[in-house]
Write a protein that holds these residues in place. Structure first.
Motif, short mmCIF file in Angstrom:
data_model
loop_
_atom_site.label_atom_id
_atom_site.label_comp_id
_atom_site.label_asym_id
_atom_site.label_seq_id
_atom_site.Cartn_x
_atom_site.Cartn_y
_atom_site.Cartn_z
N GLY A 14 6.08 3.58 -1.97
CA GLY A 14 7.04 4.58 -1.07
C GLY A 14 5.97 5.63 -0.80
O GLY A 14 6.12 6.53 -0.18
N HIS A 15 7.04 6.25 -2.73
CA HIS A 15 6.48 7.54 -2.75
C HIS A 15 4.67 7.71 -2.59
O HIS A 15 4.25 8.31 -2.09
CB HIS A 15 6.78 7.04 -4.33
CG HIS A 15 6.66 8.57 -4.58
ND1 HIS A 15 6.22 9.64 -4.16
CD2 HIS A 15 6.23 9.11 -5.83
CE1 HIS A 15 6.36 11.44 -4.81
NE2 HIS A 15 5.96 10.20 -5.75
N ALA A 16 4.07 6.90 -3.11
CA ALA A 16 2.83 5.79 -3.05
C ALA A 16 1.68 6.72 -2.09
O ALA A 16 1.36 7.18 -1.97
CB ALA A 16 2.12 5.47 -4.29
N ASP A 31 8.30 5.09 4.10
CA ASP A 31 9.30 5.23 3.92
C ASP A 31 10.31 3.99 3.34
O ASP A 31 9.50 2.15 3.30
CB ASP A 31 10.32 5.65 5.69
CG ASP A 31 11.77 5.32 4.91
OD1 ASP A 31 12.80 4.50 5.05
OD2 ASP A 31 12.27 6.41 4.58
N GLN A 32 10.91 3.72 2.50
CA GLN A 32 10.94 2.62 1.90
C GLN A 32 11.30 1.79 2.65
O GLN A 32 11.39 0.29 3.03
CB GLN A 32 12.31 2.75 0.49
CG GLN A 32 12.80 1.62 -0.49
CD GLN A 32 13.96 1.06 0.65
OE1 GLN A 32 14.53 1.37 1.18
NE2 GLN A 32 13.66 -0.60 -0.18
N GLN A 61 10.36 1.76 -3.66
CA GLN A 61 10.27 3.44 -4.06
C GLN A 61 9.19 3.41 -4.45
O GLN A 61 8.60 4.59 -3.82
CB GLN A 61 11.17 3.45 -4.88
CG GLN A 61 13.25 3.29 -3.43
CD GLN A 61 13.42 1.53 -4.47
OE1 GLN A 61 12.82 0.68 -4.83
NE2 GLN A 61 14.38 1.28 -4.05
N SER A 62 8.45 3.40 -5.43
CA SER A 62 7.21 3.34 -6.02
C SER A 62 6.28 3.26 -5.08
O SER A 62 5.09 4.40 -4.74
CB SER A 62 6.47 2.70 -7.19
OG SER A 62 6.74 1.76 -7.01
N GLY A 111 3.55 7.21 1.16
CA GLY A 111 4.18 8.48 2.15
C GLY A 111 5.32 7.70 3.45
O GLY A 111 5.40 7.85 4.53
#
Length: 115
Positions: free
Chosen positions: A29-31, A35-36, A26-27, A33
């Motif tokens: 993916g967040h960093a 998708d997880q 998740q981190s 862009g």
């Protein structure tokens, strides 16, 4: 276009960070862009071709490492072995693990018996 040894090394380093709990999908993916679910697929060795998501994950891995692995001895050796052995994907990640172990073993040669 198939993934290069350097890209596979970068992805393997992120996968290792996941295994030891240093980071989450998740981190990442967040960093990045990405998708997880794509992070999971790519880091599981299921990416066979270069894509924009692979590019984003490789850039993220380079930033985390703080160096360009393309110039490292390990990346160079891995590229030679990849070409010689005609391996890709999960096989190259496994080969990288063997190569890492060999390089760590080599680094201990000078230390043994020097006490």
């Amino acid at each position: 276009m198939a993934l290069t040894a350097t890209q596979l090394l970068l992805l393997a380093s992120l996968a290792n960070d996941l295994r030891v709990g240093a980071i989450t999908q998740q981190s990442i993916g967040h960093a990045t862009g990405v998708d997880q679910s794509q992070v999971s697929r790519i880091l599981a060795g299921k990416a066979r071709r270069y894509s924009s998501n692979v590019h984003k994950l490789c850039k993220f891995a380079e930033t985390r490492r703080g160096e360009a692995p393309a110039t490292s001895t390990q990346a160079g050796l891995l590229e030679i072995l990849q070409s010689y052995m005609q391996v890709e994907g999960a096989e190259i990640v496994a080969l990288n693990g063997v190569l890492s172990a060999l390089l760590q073993w080599r680094d201990t040669w000078g230390r043994k018996g020097s006490k």
